[in-house]
Write an enzyme that holds these catalytic residues in place. Structure first.
Site: not given
Length: 305
Positions: A173, A201-202, A204, A225-227
């Site tokens: 991101t 899928r959405v 952060d 990062g990992w949302g």
């Protein structure tokens, strides 16, 4: 008058050595575009939009062209922009036919009484306000097709997730935070999401208070990062609230990443800028690409954890 400053990131993940130069070049180009506007008296909003749009156009990053692919081989992108002076915000999610989602997000911020549009509604709004459509295939790169096929083969074989120990998947991101000469803050984040994600899928990145937030009274923040863990902790707002309570942006950045891991085992990176122009940057992934531009020049790099 304040000292205009632009701080950007190009993703936090297990970046292979072979990709470092491309990330540093992309960061340098984005800094140059964004800071040129600040030098001319442009707003923080102008700067973060310009910087993020450059990274969306650079297929090195997981945003715009070069985004990770859904499990059915398409690009679906999310973006958010927030003005720290007015608290106005604009977000789009699951867009497939817009070359620069961050520009669509700015249109939402400036032209709509609403804050967030998704899917075809977001695309229709952007086209009604002058943006040109593109084909989804224009955003798909051979590199990402290969990554998707490799990830799906690994999944079928029952192999472990290599998101942060390898480079078949990653969280690349892009984002930017800035302060302008008037002392106003702004933040912007844009992403293609996670590799092999389910359509719709959405994460952060485009959610207010999660992957992006800006308030002149506290700080501006962008995360990568990992949302899913970031969303559960509303980590962007958590971090700027720490600044409002007296922490420096660097302290808040380090505390946020520690909290992310301790509470939910999450991985990612964060950038912050405070009302006085002080900066914060932290990550717990193997590497993170970042850059800073001020009147004193540029600093950029890919830091190891």
């Amino acid at each position: 008058m304040h000292k205009p400053t632009l701080l950007i990131h190009g993703g936090a993940w297990a970046m292979p050595d072979a990709e470092i130069d491309a990330h540093e070049n992309g960061i340098a180009n984005a800094l140059a575009a964004g800071y040129a506007l600040l030098e001319k008296g442009g707003t923080a909003i102008d700067a973060v939009e310009a910087a993020v749009a450059v990274m969306e156009d650079d297929e090195t990053f997981d945003a715009g062209r070069g985004s990770f692919l859904t499990n059915d081989g398409r690009v679906q992108m999310d973006a958010l922009m927030m003005d720290g002076n007015t608290l106005r915000a604009g977000g789009v999610a699951c867009v497939e036919r817009i070359k620069n989602p961050i520009r669509a997000a700015r249109l939402v911020l400036e032209k709509s009484p609403h804050v967030y549009f998704v899917g075809t509604g977001a695309e229709r709004f952007a086209l009604q306000h002058g943006m040109l459509p593109c084909h989804n295939t224009d955003l798909v790169t051979p590199r990402e097709q290969k990554r998707l096929y490799a990830a799906q083969e690994a999944e079928l074989a029952g192999l472990p997730d290599t998101t942060f120990s390898g480079h078949l998947a990653s969280h690349d991101t892009v984002g930017a935070v800035a302060i302008d000469a008037e002392g106003h803050l702004a933040a912007a984040t844009s992403t293609g999401g996670t590799l092999n994600k389910a359509p719709g899928r959405v994460g952060d990145s485009s959610l207010i208070g999660c992957g992006c937030y800006a308030d002149n009274h506290s700080a501006a923040v962008s995360l990568t990062g990992w949302g899913e863990p970031i969303m559960k902790l509303v980590l962007g707002k958590w971090a700027v609230d720490r600044v409002a309570a007296g922490a420096t942006p660097q302290q808040a950045a380090e505390e946020a990443i520690a909290y992310l891991y301790q509470r939910l085992g999450g991985h990612g990176g964060i950038i912050l800028i405070g009302p006085d122009g002080s900066l914060g940057l932290a990550h717990n992934t193997p590497r993170m690409a970042w850059g800073i531009a001020t009147a004193d020049g540029q600093r950029l790099g890919v830091t190891r954890n």
